[in-house]
Design a protein around this motif. Structure first.
Motif, short mmCIF file in Angstrom:
data_model
loop_
_atom_site.label_atom_id
_atom_site.label_comp_id
_atom_site.label_asym_id
_atom_site.label_seq_id
_atom_site.Cartn_x
_atom_site.Cartn_y
_atom_site.Cartn_z
N GLY A 167 16.24 13.75 -7.47
CA GLY A 167 15.05 13.76 -8.30
C GLY A 167 15.36 14.15 -9.74
O GLY A 167 16.45 14.68 -10.04
N PRO A 168 14.49 13.94 -10.69
CA PRO A 168 13.22 13.22 -10.48
C PRO A 168 13.43 11.72 -10.31
O PRO A 168 14.45 11.17 -10.71
N TYR A 169 12.42 11.06 -9.75
CA TYR A 169 12.51 9.65 -9.43
C TYR A 169 11.67 8.84 -10.42
O TYR A 169 10.66 9.33 -10.95
N TYR A 170 12.12 7.58 -10.62
CA TYR A 170 11.39 6.64 -11.48
C TYR A 170 11.23 5.34 -10.71
O TYR A 170 12.21 4.80 -10.17
N ALA A 171 10.02 4.87 -10.64
CA ALA A 171 9.73 3.67 -9.85
C ALA A 171 8.80 2.75 -10.63
O ALA A 171 8.09 3.19 -11.55
N ARG A 172 8.81 1.49 -10.23
CA ARG A 172 7.96 0.47 -10.85
C ARG A 172 7.31 -0.35 -9.75
O ARG A 172 7.95 -0.68 -8.74
N VAL A 173 6.07 -0.68 -9.97
CA VAL A 173 5.33 -1.52 -9.03
C VAL A 173 4.37 -2.38 -9.85
O VAL A 173 3.85 -1.95 -10.88
N ALA A 174 4.20 -3.61 -9.42
CA ALA A 174 3.35 -4.55 -10.14
C ALA A 174 1.89 -4.12 -10.06
O ALA A 174 1.42 -3.63 -9.03
N GLU A 175 1.21 -4.31 -11.19
CA GLU A 175 -0.22 -4.03 -11.17
C GLU A 175 -0.93 -5.02 -10.24
O GLU A 175 -0.39 -6.08 -9.91
N MET A 176 -2.09 -4.66 -9.84
CA MET A 176 -2.90 -5.46 -8.93
C MET A 176 -2.24 -5.67 -7.58
O MET A 176 -2.55 -6.63 -6.86
N SER A 177 -1.32 -4.77 -7.20
CA SER A 177 -0.66 -4.89 -5.89
C SER A 177 -1.64 -4.51 -4.78
O SER A 177 -2.58 -3.72 -4.97
N ASN A 178 -1.37 -5.05 -3.60
CA ASN A 178 -2.22 -4.76 -2.45
C ASN A 178 -1.98 -3.32 -1.98
O ASN A 178 -0.93 -2.71 -2.23
#
Length: 738
Positions: free
Chosen positions: A170-181
């Motif tokens: 840690g610390p962690y960094y992540a990415r996820v697409a907007e409008m994801s289910n």
């Protein structure tokens, strides 16, 4: 802190109780052995009888072992009793000494050499070392002689929950697409616990989310973070700070915990169409702007990023589609309206365009959210400007005959002021376009005239410019190209195309088969397909007896020999005047002279020589003869110098008296010398001449020439010279050259 201390005390008491129960069970199963941590080393005596009835005694060693345990992180005031060693040979009189060796012996673990009690003197940490291997032995105290073989045993450090879980990455960094289910995996976090995973629940971890709800959730057993809300919009919020906790003891109360931070960023998708800020945009352009100049800019804003936010523009309709065009500034993503054709305030004063903005890259997952485009209206007004006059034609082409007198009309150019004022126009010819001032123009009406006769053969085209400016305007002028062609008239007589000499052999035979030359003509005037040249002999040679001419009717003529043979000695060059006529208007003619040279040829009519120099050279000396004469003079001068030097050495007077028999003479003859073997070439008696006693006689030169057919050869000239310094001897010199 007090809660953790109470827990440690509780687990310590629990461990002690378990150890007591195990010790009691061992005591019950092994007979009269010491309770607690004591272990027995029993020595039994057995009696065995042999076949002869003899009683035999044998000692039997016996270590009875169980693993020793000690609780880690013990912080009591006294050393911890680990266990006790006892041997059967120990009668309790102190003659037995117990020795301990191995890992930590003497530093961590100490033994009472009399009683065999083993104590831990330091606090142990299972995470540093989980067990220790030791060796025990009983020896005689006075002799240190081993009474029993050494044996190994293990002391295991019993784990307690003294290490909290840790997130090592840690610390962690992540990415996820907007409008994801909902439930879309974002990232997996992992914590580690240094406690023993095989003993109790000290290392059994459970994950939970402390911060980041209700947007995200975490799976308790795996640590996988997932989205918890649908339609999270990056344009509304892009980053989230999530805190994840890992707790041991299966998440129960009293367990230790550790946390980590996870920064989650929403990545962009094309979920927004472009949008114009205004429904109508107003622009203006001056009528004096040139095509390609910028008129104005507008922009449709798209909150998406990168290629998702790219916008293309185009003109859908409007009355200005032919006059304006639209491009895109790739850096600012703006639509740039440019002038495509010149506009005229007096003709049309406003234009309207309908412009569309659209996304070139549409995400099919969100295609139903469209359309991904927008439109707006652009109104462009034309502003009046003081423009220069405008010529009625883009260029002018005129013709004028050459040799026309000065003041001949060439043509007229016309320009007018297109502004509302409609001011009068003044014309002029810029001097740099007519440096020799062949033309002049009327400043008021634009009529162009010549200033002197023009010659087409000197310059067939004149390209000038005419400028027009408003009278009383802002000194703006317009220019137009005027191309003036000089028309040809027949003012140049024809002449021979080439001026080469014609060569003819001395032994040429007369007749029409003896064509010696075909002549052609050229004319500086403009040639046309219908123009032809006619040839004939000049009247003064029309009746000559050597050559004739035939007009071939194709602008060429043939020259023939009409007499038999020529002699170069009598005449080697003939001049034949020929009259050439053209069919121009008016017709012109000229007389051109054809030079015919007589040459020496062989039997195959191959020319050998056309040069008359051999006949001229016979009257003079060749270069070789001149060199030989100069050589003779130089040698004579050298001999004189030698003679003077000899006279001075003998102290003889330089003047030769008449009574001295000094003979010298020079004779010449026309026979070729025979070299050193020719001893009969002259008679020495003929050389004696008393008149030659007073000095040197002049040299007499002779040349012998042999003239052949085409070249002249000169025989080697030579000279003889005899010198007698006294009556005793003479010098004879023969000079020759080749």
């Amino acid at each position: 802190m007090w809660e953790e201390l109470r827990l440690q005390v509780f687990f310590l008491c629990l461990g002690a109780a378990l150890w007591s129960a195990a010790a009691a069970a061992t005591h019950r199963g092994s007979g009269p052995r010491e309770r607690g941590h004591r272990r027995h080393l029993s020595l039994h005596r057995h009696r065995e009888r042999g076949k002869e009835g003899q009683v035999l005694h044998r000692s039997k060693r016996g270590w009875v072992w169980n693993q020793f345990f000690v609780i880690e992180e013990y912080t009591g005031p006294d050393p911890v009793l680990v266990g006790r060693l006892h041997s059967d040979v120990d009668s309790g009189n102190g003659n037995i000494k117990y020795i301990l060796s191995g890992e930590g012996a003497g530093t961590i673990f100490v033994i009472d050499d009399k009683t065999g009690n083993i104590h831990a003197t330091k606090t142990l940490d299972r995470e540093e070392q989980a067990q220790y291997t030791l060796t025990a032995q009983a020896v005689a105290r006075d002799t240190n002689k081993p009474l029993e073989p050494p044996s190994e045993f293990i002391v295991k450090v019993q784990d307690i929950n003294d290490n909290p879980p840790e997130f090592l990455h840690g610390p962690y960094y992540a990415r996820v697409a907007e409008m994801s289910n909902v439930g879309t995996s974002v990232i997996k976090v992992t914590a580690t616990d240094a406690d023993d995973p095989t003993y109790g629940n000290s290392a059994r971890l459970v994950y939970s989310i402390l911060q980041g709800q209700p947007y995200f959730s975490v799976e308790p057993q795996t640590g996988i973070i997932r989205t918890a809300l649908p339609n999270m919009d990056r344009e509304a919020r892009q980053e989230y700070d999530v805190v994840i906790q890992a707790k041991d003891m299966g998440g129960h109360m009293g367990g230790l915990s550790g946390t980590t931070q996870v920064k989650i960023t929403l990545t962009d998708v094309n979920d927004n169409p472009p949008k114009f800020a205004q429904g109508v945009y107003a622009m203006a352009v001056s009528e004096d702007k040139v095509p390609g100049e910028e008129v104005g800019r507008l922009k449709a804003r798209d909150p998406d990023l990168a290629e998702n936010g790219l916008v293309d523009y185009r003109i859908l309709e409007g009355d200005g589609m032919n006059f304006f065009e639209i491009t895109k500034d790739s850096e600012t993503q703006e639509a740039v309206v440019k002038l495509k054709k010149p506009v005229d305030f007096e003709t049309k004063r406003s234009y309207t365009l309908k412009v569309e903005a659209s996304n070139p890259h549409v995400d099919p997952r969100f295609a139903t959210w469209g359309p991904y485009k927008d439109t707006t209206i652009v109104k462009i007004s034309v502003e009046d400007a003081d423009e220069p006059p405008t010529f009625m034609a883009p260029s002018y082409n005129f013709e004028v005959e050459e040799n026309a007198p000065a003041g001949t009309l060439v043509g007229r150019v016309h320009a007018k002021d297109t502004d509302i004022m409609n001011n009068p126009v003044r014309y002029m010819i810029p001097r740099y376009t007519d440096l020799e001032e062949f033309f002049t123009i009327n400043t008021e009406d634009g009529i162009i005239k010549t200033t002197r006769p023009l010659d087409r053969e000197a310059q067939s085209w004149h390209n000038i410019s005419v400028s027009a400016a408003e009278i009383g305007g802002h000194h703006q002028d317009a220019k137009v190209r005027v191309n003036i062609k000089v028309k040809d008239v027949n003012d140049n007589a024809p002449e021979f195309a080439t001026q080469n000499e014609v060569l003819v052999c001395e032994n040429v035979s007369p007749g029409k088969v003896n064509l010696i030359e075909t002549v052609s003509a050229t004319d500086k005037d403009e040639m046309a397909h219908r123009q032809h040249f006619h040839f004939r002999l000049a009247p003064e040679v029309a009746n000559n007896h050597s050559f004739s001419l035939k007009d071939n009717r194709d602008s060429t003529a043939s020259i023939f020999v009409i007499r038999k043979g020529f002699s170069r000695l009598s005449q080697d060059v003939y001049h034949l005047p020929i009259e050439i006529n053209d069919n121009g208007v008016p017709p012109l003619s000229s007389t051109n002279t054809l030079i015919i040279r007589v040459c020496s040829c062989d039997s195959k009519d191959t020319i050998l020589s056309c040069n008359v120099e051999p006949f001229i050279l016979s009257a003079g000396l060749s270069t070789g003869a001149l060199i030989a004469i100069l050589a003779c003079i130089v040698i004579l001068l050298a001999i004189v110098v030698l003679f003077v030097a000899l006279r001075r050495q003998k102290k003889e007077p330089l003047i030769v008296f008449e009574e001295e028999d000094i003979r010298e003479n020079i004779i010449t003859y026309d026979d070729e010398g025979g070299g050193e073997e020719d001893t009969e070439a002259f008679d020495i008696a003929t050389l004696q001449n008393p008149d030659g006693a007073n000095g040197f006689l002049p040299l007499i030169w002779s040349e012998r020439q042999q003239i052949k057919t085409s070249v002249t050869s000169v025989a080697p000239p030579y000279c003889l010279w005899r010198y007698c310094p006294n009556r005793s001897f003479c010098f004879l010199f023969v000079f020759t050259y080749i």
